[in-house]
Design an enzyme around this catalytic site. Sequence first.
Site, PDB file in Angstrom:
ATOM      1  N   TRP A  39     -10.329  21.965  49.402  1.00  0.00           N
ATOM      2  CA  TRP A  39     -11.218  23.062  49.034  1.00  0.00           C
ATOM      3  C   TRP A  39     -10.977  24.285  49.919  1.00  0.00           C
ATOM      4  O   TRP A  39     -11.796  25.186  49.974  1.00  0.00           O
ATOM      5  CB  TRP A  39     -12.680  22.628  49.138  1.00  0.00           C
ATOM      6  CG  TRP A  39     -13.106  21.670  48.080  1.00  0.00           C
ATOM      7  CD1 TRP A  39     -13.745  21.976  46.903  1.00  0.00           C
ATOM      8  CD2 TRP A  39     -12.930  20.245  48.060  1.00  0.00           C
ATOM      9  NE1 TRP A  39     -13.968  20.844  46.163  1.00  0.00           N
ATOM     10  CE2 TRP A  39     -13.489  19.755  46.841  1.00  0.00           C
ATOM     11  CE3 TRP A  39     -12.363  19.327  48.942  1.00  0.00           C
ATOM     12  CZ2 TRP A  39     -13.489  18.410  46.498  1.00  0.00           C
ATOM     13  CZ3 TRP A  39     -12.359  17.980  48.602  1.00  0.00           C
ATOM     14  CH2 TRP A  39     -12.913  17.528  47.402  1.00  0.00           C
ATOM     15  N   GLU A  94     -38.095  18.932  33.009  1.00  0.00           N
ATOM     16  CA  GLU A  94     -38.492  19.537  34.283  1.00  0.00           C
ATOM     17  C   GLU A  94     -39.966  19.922  34.281  1.00  0.00           C
ATOM     18  O   GLU A  94     -40.462  20.543  33.344  1.00  0.00           O
ATOM     19  CB  GLU A  94     -37.644  20.789  34.526  1.00  0.00           C
ATOM     20  CG  GLU A  94     -37.554  21.207  35.969  1.00  0.00           C
ATOM     21  CD  GLU A  94     -36.682  20.284  36.800  1.00  0.00           C
ATOM     22  OE1 GLU A  94     -37.255  19.523  37.607  1.00  0.00           O
ATOM     23  OE2 GLU A  94     -35.454  20.312  36.650  1.00  0.00           O
ATOM     24  N   ASN A 151     -31.906  15.813  40.566  1.00  0.00           N
ATOM     25  CA  ASN A 151     -33.359  16.011  40.490  1.00  0.00           C
ATOM     26  C   ASN A 151     -34.049  16.115  41.838  1.00  0.00           C
ATOM     27  O   ASN A 151     -35.249  15.873  41.934  1.00  0.00           O
ATOM     28  CB  ASN A 151     -34.007  14.872  39.684  1.00  0.00           C
ATOM     29  CG  ASN A 151     -35.327  15.294  39.053  1.00  0.00           C
ATOM     30  OD1 ASN A 151     -35.643  16.488  38.996  1.00  0.00           O
ATOM     31  ND2 ASN A 151     -36.102  14.334  38.597  1.00  0.00           N
ATOM     32  N   GLU A 177     -41.525  13.456  35.211  1.00  0.00           N
ATOM     33  CA  GLU A 177     -40.467  13.916  36.114  1.00  0.00           C
ATOM     34  C   GLU A 177     -40.973  13.952  37.552  1.00  0.00           C
ATOM     35  O   GLU A 177     -40.269  13.551  38.493  1.00  0.00           O
ATOM     36  CB  GLU A 177     -39.975  15.294  35.666  1.00  0.00           C
ATOM     37  CG  GLU A 177     -38.784  15.830  36.443  1.00  0.00           C
ATOM     38  CD  GLU A 177     -39.186  16.778  37.559  1.00  0.00           C
ATOM     39  OE1 GLU A 177     -38.356  17.047  38.443  1.00  0.00           O
ATOM     40  OE2 GLU A 177     -40.359  17.236  37.540  1.00  0.00           O
ATOM     41  N   HIS A 217     -20.767  20.467  39.522  1.00  0.00           N
ATOM     42  CA  HIS A 217     -20.032  19.307  40.037  1.00  0.00           C
ATOM     43  C   HIS A 217     -19.716  18.406  38.849  1.00  0.00           C
ATOM     44  O   HIS A 217     -20.519  18.256  37.937  1.00  0.00           O
ATOM     45  CB  HIS A 217     -20.855  18.561  41.087  1.00  0.00           C
ATOM     46  CG  HIS A 217     -20.135  17.378  41.650  1.00  0.00           C
ATOM     47  ND1 HIS A 217     -18.813  17.431  42.045  1.00  0.00           N
ATOM     48  CD2 HIS A 217     -20.537  16.094  41.883  1.00  0.00           C
ATOM     49  CE1 HIS A 217     -18.443  16.248  42.494  1.00  0.00           C
ATOM     50  NE2 HIS A 217     -19.464  15.422  42.400  1.00  0.00           N
TER      51      HIS A 217
END
Length: 557
Positions: free
Chosen positions: A227, A434, A385, A439, A322
């Site tokens: 990276w 959400e 999350n 949640e 990602h």
Amino acid sequence: MKSKSGQNRTEHHTDLYQSEGLIIRRGQTFQMWITLSRPYNADTDKLHLELKTGPLPTVSKGTHVIIPFVEDLEDDRWEAAVVKQDDRRIKLSVNSPPTAVIGRYQLIVETNSTNGQFISTHDPANDIYMLFNPWCEDDAVFMDSEEERREYVLNDVGRIYYGTQNQIGVRTWNYGQFDDGILAACLFVLEKSGTPPSGWGDPVNVVRVISAMINSVDDRGVVAGNWSGVYSDGTSPTVWSGSVEILKEYHKNKGTPVKYGQCWIFAGVFTTVLRCFGIPGRTVTNFSSAHDTDVSLTTDVYLDENLEPIEHLNADSIWNFHVWNDCWMARSDLPPGYGGWQAVDATPQETSQGTFRCGPASLAAVRHGQVFLKHDAPFVFAEVNSDKIYWQRNLDGTFSQIYSEKKTVGHLISTKAVGSDERHDITDLYKHPEGTEAERIAVETACSYGSKAEAYSSPTAADVTVEVTMDGEGPKMGGDAELTIMLRNSSSEERKIILHSQAAVMYYTGVHKATVRKDETDVDLLPNEGEWSSVGRRKCMSQTVRIYRGNYTGLLS
């Protein structure tokens, strides 16, 4: 001895493999012809088959298989039956169990000679390649939708998403799992791991091994991550467009890691190996993906007494995007209900049982915050999350939670749709909507098992809230980024606050590059009198930050 490759290849859905040899799937009958030195007499001749795989084939571990001849085949076991005889040639129908070890088997024919001695015959050209079987109901990787099997096992081209949640880019990726030499290369990856072939019948174990072997850390696996932006001694990650060249180079160079890769490279190669072995798999992108470094299940930002970041403590980060993988399998090692899609990740971020790997983590477990279920569910949960928690250092050196963002992490989790090139949003498989009660319960459940279980609690409700928004799709290279900072005072009293604002440039991995602008502003907020008013309820401040092309080109993904 002759294999009926054509018929077997079609019936076993392996006709797309360009590799030579008998490639079959476990738990399913296959056919073969054997040519003997004289006609076979079932009453007097003793004949059986043996299969051997791995460096130390052992009967008790399923790597040395003795296949008896029987009158009638029964399911779920190694057996062979003579179904046709043509002089010295006999046609066999052979059964394998749905739990058989995958890999390359040496096929040996044991015959009894006239003097009572057994003669073993082995021809490497007749070696058998055994794969997982998503068409077999008793195989742990069984998938009952033919349309999904075509997508997640047989499709050799896919799409990988990148960018930000507001600017989603897509690249076509050639998985090439059926290309000549790729099956041999994938098996080489398994062999290079040094894990016993006796464990290669369990897809949970196999994907865990592959997860470790796709990256080069620990075990000189397939791809070396980089990276740094400097790739002069290898290939820039952005140049690769498929897995075939990478896997072939690794195999040709006898296990020398290929330079270089980043998350989408690891994931693309992982999908190739999964589909090549017959495990349904897909490439998945998570936008605003958290990297939790201390198993707190939160993404933590530490500030000093003056609200300045404490750099050496701020190891957690949030990546623009990602990329990892989902693979499909039953989970007999978990309670009922946790089979199906499992998250696996080959990008080397954190160790799992001492090795850089991740998964398989049940998406059902992640969704409900049940992070106590193996493997690596805490890390995957935090990626999609976790709450972003701000901690301020007190005068006595302790830290207090001063603010939390509950909707920052895990957006638009994406994969290629079944049967089309459309983007399919699978966020609901990873988390409840959400802000819903379900949640929030999942977050609290997960954090109760984290390293900050005692410290984690929702902070006392603040009567002044801050919301930062950006018009349009977000910043574009060379253009202006206009941020709106909205402050709301919900109390019945006037509030005088100091607003600390900072704009910084980061790599897509969330690693800080440079601070562009920093401000400290005194703000007076009038009390809330129960009605919305542009003066009394909120005060908006807008500022423009210019991202200079010359200084920061390439730093924003």
